[in-house]
Design a protein around this motif. Structure first.
Motif, short mmCIF file in Angstrom:
data_model
loop_
_atom_site.label_atom_id
_atom_site.label_comp_id
_atom_site.label_asym_id
_atom_site.label_seq_id
_atom_site.Cartn_x
_atom_site.Cartn_y
_atom_site.Cartn_z
N SER A 30 0.83 -1.21 0.00
CA SER A 30 0.00 0.00 0.00
C SER A 30 0.86 1.26 0.00
CB SER A 30 -0.91 0.02 1.23
OG SER A 30 -0.16 0.31 2.41
N GLY A 31 2.17 1.08 0.24
CA GLY A 31 3.07 2.23 0.29
C GLY A 31 3.29 2.74 1.70
N ALA A 32 2.67 2.07 2.68
CA ALA A 32 2.81 2.50 4.07
C ALA A 32 4.25 2.37 4.55
CB ALA A 32 1.88 1.67 4.96
N ASP A 33 4.65 3.29 5.43
CA ASP A 33 6.01 3.28 5.95
C ASP A 33 6.18 2.20 7.02
OD1 ASP A 33 5.56 4.68 8.77
OD2 ASP A 33 4.42 5.80 7.27
N GLU A 34 7.41 1.96 7.39
CA GLU A 34 7.76 0.90 8.35
C GLU A 34 7.01 1.04 9.67
OE1 GLU A 34 9.61 -2.47 9.63
OE2 GLU A 34 10.36 -1.55 7.80
N THR A 36 4.19 2.63 10.34
CA THR A 36 2.75 2.39 10.17
C THR A 36 2.45 0.91 10.06
OG1 THR A 36 2.44 4.53 9.05
CG2 THR A 36 0.74 2.85 8.69
N VAL A 37 3.26 0.22 9.27
CA VAL A 37 3.08 -1.23 9.08
C VAL A 37 3.21 -1.96 10.42
CG1 VAL A 37 4.07 -3.32 8.06
CG2 VAL A 37 3.79 -1.26 6.66
N THR A 38 4.25 -1.65 11.17
CA THR A 38 4.49 -2.30 12.46
C THR A 38 3.35 -2.03 13.43
OG1 THR A 38 6.88 -2.11 12.17
CG2 THR A 38 6.09 -2.49 14.41
N THR A 39 2.89 -0.79 13.49
CA THR A 39 1.79 -0.41 14.39
C THR A 39 0.51 -1.18 14.06
OG1 THR A 39 2.69 1.82 14.68
CG2 THR A 39 0.36 1.50 15.22
N ARG A 68 -4.60 6.60 9.04
CA ARG A 68 -3.22 7.11 8.92
C ARG A 68 -3.07 7.97 7.67
NH1 ARG A 68 0.72 9.30 8.58
NH2 ARG A 68 2.89 8.67 8.91
N LYS A 69 -3.52 7.45 6.51
CA LYS A 69 -3.40 8.18 5.25
C LYS A 69 -4.29 7.53 4.20
CE LYS A 69 0.34 10.47 2.71
NZ LYS A 69 1.81 10.52 2.52
N SER A 70 -5.19 8.30 3.59
CA SER A 70 -6.18 7.72 2.68
C SER A 70 -5.55 7.02 1.48
CB SER A 70 -7.18 8.79 2.21
OG SER A 70 -6.54 9.73 1.37
#
Length: 277
Positions: A30-34, A36-39, A68-70
């Motif tokens: 999805s492009g989510a950062d590290e 965000t993914v971990t959380t 977090r981000k649409s």
């Protein structure tokens, strides 16, 4: 909780072991950062229970991404968004046509070609230099439905009839394609290869399936939008606007939805971010 012992229920009703690696992979996709993914993984893991459905896991991850981000949520729902193109399959044909148009092909959809024996309605005709594609699109609205060997069998016979009609002419097609939004069975792939058909599905060919092409070209369907309603998406689809890029290039259609300028700006911002990733 030991996630290795948790079993999830798939949309088909089958049970499978929960896989953190699969969840992590889809979140990264999805492009989510590290962080965000971990959380999200930690939150989803804490809410797991025996027999939880994959749909429930998806919905929870989607909600957390959207918060977090649409744009993360929009990319995460890509597969679901393809199903949301509609039960008729017509928008799917337009979507495939649009993908090929933005890949440099001259495209026509829903055209009649005369075969040697009978006439055939061809979903997509795409031409680029010496490449002349005739493609049949098989849309399935149910996630559990696969594209079995009967489909390439049928399409191959139609393709051969068209080839026979255009034998020794410049208008003779060079490739027959079978495109589906789900997956091909092993027999379907084997037969397609044997008969020289090009098969394109959600994840096939490997690293060049629909999912990969969409991400690589930034050609997302408008149904990925997390800000537009179902009615608004259907309005756009009915006017052959199937790609976010088409909406970004011509905002005229949003004016007919009767939405506020503030909301219009938010939708266009999401659309433009998707097109530029």
């Amino acid at each position: 909780m030991d996630t290795e012992k948790i079993q999830v229920v798939k949309s088909s009703g089958e049970k499978a072991d929960f896989s953190i690696s699969k969840l992590r992979s889809s979140l990264y996709h999805s492009g989510a950062d590290e962080q965000t993914v971990t959380t999200i993984i930690n939150k989803v893991r804490d809410e797991l229970y025996q027999g939880i459905s994959t749909k429930e896991i998806y919905n929870r991850a989607f909600a957390l991404l959207k918060k977090r981000k649409s744009i993360y949520a929009a990319k995460y729902k890509l597969k679901k968004a393809i199903y949301e193109l509609g039960p008729t399959g017509f928008p799917f044909e337009k979507f495939i046509g649009a993908l090929l148009t933005y890949s440099g092909y001259e495209v026509k959809t829903g055209k009649i070609l005369q075969g040697k024996c009978v006439s055939h309605e061809v979903d997509v005709i795409a031409i680029k230099k010496e490449q002349h594609i005739v493609a049949e699109c098989k849309f399935h609205s149910e996630k559990t439905t696969t594209c079995n060997v009967k489909v390439p069998l049928y399409i191959h016979s139609r393709y051969q009839d068209i080839l026979a009609q255009y034998k020794n002419t410049k208008a003779r097609p060079t490739e027959g394609w079978v495109v589906t939004n789900t997956r091909f069975t092993t027999d379907a792939i084997t037969y397609g290869h044997c008969m020289g058909l090009y098969l394109l599905s959600w994840d096939y060919p490997k690293e060049n399936g629909l999912k990969d092409r969409i991400d690589r070209l930034g050609l997302y369907p408008i149904t990925v939008s997390t800000l537009m309603t179902k009615r608004e998406k259907q309005f756009l689809l009915s006017r052959n606007i199937v790609l976010c890029r088409q909406l970004a290039d011509d905002t005229f259609y949003l004016d007919h939805l009767g939405i506020s300028e503030i909301r219009k700006k938010k939708i266009l911002s999401e659309v433009e971010m998707l097109c530029n990733t």
